[in-house]
Design a protein around this motif. Structure first.
Motif: not given
Ligand SMILES: Cc1cc2nc3c(=O)[nH]c(=O)nc-3n(C[C@H](O)[C@H](O)[C@H](O)COP(=O)(O)OP(=O)(O)OC[C@H]3O[C@@H](n4cnc5c(N)ncnc54)[C@H](O)[C@@H]3O)c2cc1C
Length: 287
Positions: A241, A274-275, A278, A282
């Protein structure tokens, strides 16, 4: 005087574009074009409305992937459950465009060909390896979405060419995407930064492939290979990240305006990347 035509076939549309004596503009949803006509920002001699051409609006599955007609409105994209399952990031990006009214008209081809650096669907489409089917007098060609926009308001399309459809590939196993944008208000605003990420994982959660694309931080959407490289070969750990964040920030060449300074946009680009990574990671882990 402004002329208008609504051809019934792709061939007729190409003939109209090729035969125009002055500037010709393709009309899909009109949510950019009509605003620009009213304000006098664009003064075409001919408008070629492609919505009456069969198959220009609609989504169909093909070989596990999808063919999306060029004039398909964002609302129809949001209602296609199979597409949402396969490419949730593309669907969420399309559904961020404007309001309910705008969603009823706004298309992916208009979002792309308006060539705004802040167009929401473009980073998501590039992250998903979407391609455009382009038709013109020289025939049909299929090109990656990232090859269409050459600068703000400019595209690589010839004057007799237009996009007839988008292809989204079948997502590989354990793959997923995500799109996020940052806007100063809760809705109906232009992205200060947008980030689209797609990832593919192996069974142990190690990333084997990735695409990271930033919007609104350069004249065109940026496909950031170094940011993808920071993810590949790792799980989504802190090192991955941090590397992604740094690479995303380094790639930015944003403008400085009332909606965000250069420093601010660069910092936010790292956070959005980053978000979005993520979210994609997921999602992929659940497949
Ligand atoms: C109130 C409002 C809110 C908005 N909010 C957002 C937002 O949140 N995010 C965002 O990204 N955008 C936003 N937009 C901009 C706009 O709605 C989108 O860019 C939309 O996707 C444009 O699609 P369209 O089909 O309406 O394009 P059109 O207006 O029909 O066309 C736009 C441009 O693309 C060209 N074009 C259209 N179709 C083709 C084709 N098939 N081949 C070649 N060229 C083509 C046209 O000639 C024109 O230059 C907003 C607009 C309004 C008015």
């Amino acid at each position: 005087m402004l002329a208008y035509t609504a051809p019934m076939t792709v061939e007729e549309a190409i003939r109209a574009l090729a035969g125009a004596s002055g500037m010709a503009k393709v009309l899909s949803g009109g949510t950019d074009l009509l605003v620009q006509l009213r304000s006098g920002r664009t003064k075409p001699d001919l408008i070629v409305d492609i919505k009456k051409i069969p198959d220009r609006s609609g989504i169909r599955e093909r070989d596990g992937g999808f063919v999306i007609g060029a004039a398909t409105p964002a609302a129809a994209i949001g209602e296609c459950e199979a597409l949402r399952q396969a490419w949730p990031g593309v669907v969420e990006a399309a559904n961020l465009i404007g309001s309910t009214q705008i969603q009823g008209r706004a298309s992916l081809s208009g979002n792309l060909c308006n060539a705004s650096p802040a167009a929401d669907s473009v980073p998501a489409l590039i992250a998903a390896r979407a391609t455009c089917v382009v038709e013109g007098t020289k025939g049909r060609r299929e090109v990656p979405v990232e090859s269409i926009v050459t600068g703000p308001g400019r595209t690589s399309l010839g004057r007799d060419e237009f996009i007839v459809a988008f292809h989204l590939p079948k997502p590989p196993p354990r793959s997923a995407d995500g799109y996020l944008r940052f806007i100063p208000r809760t809705e109906m605003d232009i992205a200060v930064v947008g980030a689209g990420v797609s990832v593919t994982l192996d069974p142990s959660g190690v990333c084997t492939d990735a695409r990271v694309v930033l919007g609104a931080v350069a004249p065109t959407a940026l496909l950031v290979a170094d940011a993808a490289a920071a993810l590949i070969g790792r799980t989504l750990d802190a090192t991955a990240l941090d590397g992604l964040d740094q690479a995303a920030q380094c790639a930015c060449k944003p403008i400085d305006d009332k909606r965000g300074t250069i420093e601010y946009r660069i910092k936010v680009a790292g956070v959005m990347a980053r978000r979005a990574a993520t979210i994609a990671y997921e999602r992929a882990g659940k497949r």
